[in-house]
Motif scaffolding. Structure first.
Motif, short mmCIF file in Angstrom:
data_model
loop_
_atom_site.label_atom_id
_atom_site.label_comp_id
_atom_site.label_asym_id
_atom_site.label_seq_id
_atom_site.Cartn_x
_atom_site.Cartn_y
_atom_site.Cartn_z
N ASN A 568 19.62 5.00 -29.49
CA ASN A 568 19.76 3.55 -29.73
C ASN A 568 19.01 2.76 -28.67
OD1 ASN A 568 21.19 3.72 -32.04
ND2 ASN A 568 23.20 3.23 -31.13
N LYS A 571 15.51 2.84 -29.66
CA LYS A 571 15.22 2.07 -30.88
C LYS A 571 15.26 0.56 -30.62
CE LYS A 571 18.15 3.56 -33.99
NZ LYS A 571 18.99 4.30 -34.96
N TYR A 572 16.23 0.12 -29.83
CA TYR A 572 16.43 -1.32 -29.70
C TYR A 572 15.89 -1.88 -28.37
CZ TYR A 572 19.12 -0.14 -33.75
OH TYR A 572 19.48 0.36 -34.97
N ASP A 596 19.88 0.20 -20.86
CA ASP A 596 18.52 -0.05 -21.34
C ASP A 596 18.05 -1.45 -20.96
OD1 ASP A 596 19.23 -2.00 -23.34
OD2 ASP A 596 19.92 -0.37 -24.65
N ARG A 615 25.21 -3.51 -38.90
CA ARG A 615 23.97 -3.61 -38.14
C ARG A 615 23.70 -5.09 -37.93
NH1 ARG A 615 19.09 -1.08 -40.02
NH2 ARG A 615 18.92 -0.29 -37.90
N VAL A 628 21.04 3.36 -40.18
CA VAL A 628 21.93 2.93 -41.27
C VAL A 628 23.26 2.38 -40.76
CG1 VAL A 628 21.00 4.44 -43.06
CG2 VAL A 628 22.77 5.30 -41.52
N GLY A 629 23.49 2.41 -39.47
CA GLY A 629 24.74 1.85 -38.95
C GLY A 629 25.87 2.87 -38.87
N LEU A 632 26.86 4.46 -33.86
CA LEU A 632 27.92 4.05 -32.93
C LEU A 632 29.33 4.39 -33.45
CD1 LEU A 632 26.56 0.72 -31.38
CD2 LEU A 632 26.72 2.99 -30.34
P1 ADP Z 1 21.92 2.16 -36.44
O1 ADP Z 1 21.24 2.33 -35.15
O2 ADP Z 1 21.70 3.29 -37.37
O3 ADP Z 1 21.68 0.85 -37.07
P2 ADP Z 1 24.35 2.24 -34.86
O4 ADP Z 1 25.76 2.37 -35.34
O5 ADP Z 1 23.88 3.22 -33.90
O6 ADP Z 1 23.49 2.21 -36.20
O7 ADP Z 1 24.21 0.81 -34.23
C1 ADP Z 1 24.68 -0.30 -34.89
C2 ADP Z 1 23.88 -1.51 -34.55
O8 ADP Z 1 24.12 -1.87 -33.20
C3 ADP Z 1 22.41 -1.32 -34.61
O9 ADP Z 1 21.91 -1.57 -35.91
C4 ADP Z 1 21.87 -2.32 -33.61
O10 ADP Z 1 21.71 -3.55 -34.23
C5 ADP Z 1 22.97 -2.41 -32.58
N1 ADP Z 1 22.68 -1.59 -31.37
C6 ADP Z 1 23.10 -0.34 -31.12
N2 ADP Z 1 22.71 0.07 -29.91
C7 ADP Z 1 21.99 -0.96 -29.38
C8 ADP Z 1 21.28 -1.16 -28.12
N3 ADP Z 1 21.24 -0.23 -27.18
N4 ADP Z 1 20.66 -2.36 -27.94
C9 ADP Z 1 20.71 -3.31 -28.87
N5 ADP Z 1 21.36 -3.17 -30.07
C10 ADP Z 1 21.97 -2.01 -30.31
#
Ligand code: ADP
Length: 674
Positions: A568, A571-572, A596, A615, A628-629, A632
């Motif tokens: 994550n 990705k973010y 991060d 998400r 896909v959410g 976490l």
């Molecule tokens: P996914 O990554 O598949 O969308 P997650 O359950 O891992 O699903 O995360 C849910 C949402 O939380 C993500 O879509 C994102 O918007 C937000 N998120 C998770 N981790 C981070 C992060 N480290 N920084 C910013 N946003 C995050």
């Protein structure tokens, strides 16, 4: 014997004849009597007037010239005493002018002497008829006036009753209704105190705003007892029985009840209460108020029947709902260990009709302690608010099959005294819903399991190809296969997440807790993800203290947790940023942080990101298209199963830190399944 002439008999009447010549008077009297009139005679003016005063005759015949006074004077006296009586003047020729004068003064007719009998008879008959007619007219007028008065009163009463009725229509309870009646009575009958005495309960109620003093209460109870005794012998009411509401009588001077008015209130034809109005003035209650009070009583009786009907209807409805609802209902009055159970609840709990449900039975069937439920319900949360309901589930054996039943406990108040100990339990059969959920989870688990092996094989062969095992690759081929590899990896992570969650839901997944060396796990995760981060120009830094205690964890699960968090973070976050993994002991726990420098998460989303499929992303934003959410939610599920905690801090535009705290392992601890 001739019929006694009366005022009402037409043709007859009372005549007074006055003449100083006795033979004349006698002759007149004889003739008129023969015609049926009642006749009295006088031979002087004074004696005539005196007789008239006593008899108020309909007609006076008087000679114009009497010894002591003139006929005109007699006329004046008669008209003064009783203007409605007619006067006929008798006169000789010489005095015709005086007779005309007399007519001007108000005489009704005159006759000249010597009087001819036929003339006399005619004149008397005419005048008598006129007198009788005007008498009748007067009588009729009186009757008309009386009727008009009555009508006026009736209209006034009707208006009042209408007002009362419309007020009563909106009264919701017995108490409110009676309160209204009492106040109305006090207002309209001009009473000072009004009481309703309940013959059944033997209590008297004072109307609001008209509180009586002790002397008056004593008097009132005597009045009430006197009445009640006649209706229901043996009923007595004491001063103490008065439920007085309102303010006490002002001032200290002794007041007392001087008059009272009582009517009986009927319910379905049976007396059930007395309505008593009492006044401090001795003017008494006019009989018309008695009628009015009776009407109010009628209204009160109607009101009662109405309330009774609506209460009955409500009861009927309530019991129909309770009987026919498809949910089980149990009303618990724990203070008295009494339970009200509807047929569905009986059936769920296996309590046959006729058998009482007990607390022990209920707790045994539902495998719970009601005291704990109550305690939880009555415990305020950090905001001081109480929970509305508590939900539990129970497996209940029902007609040979096991039902999965949802139990909703909520607070209710049956009586004023038992606040906080009465409960309502609603039991819902959710077996089918649970079966569907289970099927869904199983399906998910099966599908992800089936996808896992071929994906792993594809991944493996892609590695082999990239390693050149299948021969040299051109630059373009290598580039394409690398794209395939990263997508297959994504796919396989998604499948792993899905599989773990699905297994967790179906209970087909157990976490085995053992002492684990956290540093080694972090190193593995870092090694596998560093190349991927590098593709975005990102750096992964592991910052650990020299010694971390062993944690008590499932190695694979912790690997998955950290992989998801670092993934994550990658990705973010924008390109060329840094991700740091830190860990430090905190008491009996070790706190791990994944830091991060990414886009960040606004505070209102901090809880929601742990919900499935949530998400916070704009689907059109290319930065957020991956995922896909489920990452976490899975992390949270795994951490919670460890007995650990997860939370985050974040600043939008600066970055986020996800914290995970896990239990430190004891030296001698081996392993136990979670
Ligand atoms: P996914 O990554 O598949 O969308 P997650 O359950 O891992 O699903 O995360 C849910 C949402 O939380 C993500 O879509 C994102 O918007 C937000 N998120 C998770 N981790 C981070 C992060 N480290 N920084 C910013 N946003 C995050």
């Amino acid at each position: 014997m001739a019929e006694e002439p009366t005022m009402k008999t037409p043709g007859y009447g009372r005549v007074l004849a006055i003449d100083d010549e006795e033979p004349v008077v006698d002759a007149i009297a004889r003739m008129l009597r023969a015609e049926g009139y009642f006749v009295e005679t006088a031979t002087s003016g004074a004696s005539g007037v005196k007789l008239f005063e006593q008899g108020l005759h309909d007609l006076v015949l008087t000679d114009l010239r009497l010894g002591d006074m003139t006929g005109t004077e007699v006329l004046r006296e008669v008209k003064k005493i009783h203007p409605k009586s007619a006067v006929i003047i008798l006169t000789g020729y010489a005095t015709t002018e005086s007779a005309v004068e007399a007519i001007k003064l108000g005489a009704n007719d005159y006759l000249t002497k010597p009087v001819r009998m036929s003339e006399l008879s005619m004149a008397v008959r005419n005048q008598m008829a006129a007198v009788k007619l005007s008498e009748q007219i007067a009588l009729l007028n009186e009757e008309v006036a009386a009727e008009r008065d009555k009508l006026k009163r009736t209209v006034a009463e009707l208006t009042l009753m209408k007002r009362l009725a419309s007020r009563m229509m909106s009264a919701l309870s017995y108490f409110e209704g009676f309160e209204l009646i009492l106040n109305f009575l006090v207002e309209e009958v001009k009473a000072d105190v009004a009481v309703i005495y309940d013959l059944e309960r033997r209590t008297a109620r004072l109307s609001a705003n008209s509180y009586a003093n002790p002397t008056e209460l004593q008097q009132l109870s005597e009045i009430v007892n006197w009445q009640a005794e006649a209706i229901a012998p043996g009923n007595t009411c004491s001063v103490g029985a008065f439920e007085a509401t309102g303010d006490p009588v002002e001032g200290s001077e002794e007041t007392s009840i001087a008059s009272s008015l009582s009517v009986t209130l009927l319910q379905e034809g049976r007396p059930f209460a007395l309505l008593v109005a009492a006044s401090r003035s001795d003017r008494g209650f006019h009989h018309k108020w008695q009628d009015f009070a009776n009407k109010i009583a009628q209204e009160a009786s109607d009101f009662l029947s109405r309330v009774k009907r609506s209460v009955e209807l409500q009861q009927h409805w309530t019991s129909a709902i309770v009987e026919h609802t498809i949910d089980g209902l149990v009303v618990m009055h724990l203070a008295s260990d009494q339970f009200l159970v509807n047929p569905v609840a009986r059936s769920f709990l296996g309590v046959p009709l006729g058998q009482e449900l007990t607390l022990a039975m209920l707790e045994e069937r539902l495998s719970l302690k009601l005291s704990e439920i109550l305690e939880e319900l009555n415990k305020p949360d950090e905001n001081g608010a109480l929970k509305r309901t508590i939900v539990r589930h129970a497996d209940l054996l029902w007609r040979g099959q096991t039902l999965y039943v949802r139990l909703n406990f909520s607070r209710m108040q049956i009586g004023a005294a038992s606040a906080g100990t009465d409960l309502l339990l609603v039991m819902q059969d959710v077996t089918q819903e649970r079966n569907v959920e289970e099927m869904k989870a199983k399906l998910m688990s099966n599908i992800s399991h089936e996808l896992r092996t071929p994906t792993a094989v594809v991944k493996e062969f892609i590695s082999l190809i990239l390693d050149g095992v299948a021969g040299e690759l051109s630059t373009a081929q290598k580039q394409y296969i690398q794209i395939m590899q990263s997508n297959v990896e994504r796919l396989s992570r998604l499948i792993e997440n899905l599989l773990t969650l699905a297994r967790s839901d179906t209970g087909g997944f157990t976490i085995v807790l053992r002492p684990v060396e956290l540093g080694a796990v972090i190193d593995t995760v870092a090694a596998s993800l560093t190349p991927k981060l590098a593709k975005k120009g990102m750096k992964l830094v592991v910052d650990l203290p020299p010694a971390i205690p062993l944690i008590y964890a499932d190695r694979d699960a912790v690997t998955q947790v950290l992989t998801n968090l670092v993934e994550n973070a990658r990705k973010y976050s924008p390109d060329n940023t840094m991700v740091t993994i830190k860990a430090a002991p905190k008491g009996s726990r070790v706190e791990i942080a994944v830091i991060d420098q990414g886009y960040g998460i606004p505070p209102e989303e901090h809880e929601a990101v742990f919900k499935r499929f949530h998400r916070l992303v704009d689907k059109n934003d290319p930065r957020f298209q991956e995922g896909v959410g489920l990452g976490l939610p899975l992390v949270k599920d795994l951490v919670t199963r460890h007995g650990g905690d997860i939370w985050l801090t974040s600043e939008v535009g600066k970055g986020s830190t996800f914290f995970v705290s896990l239990q430190v392992a004891q030296e001698d601890e081996e392993y136990r399944p979670a």
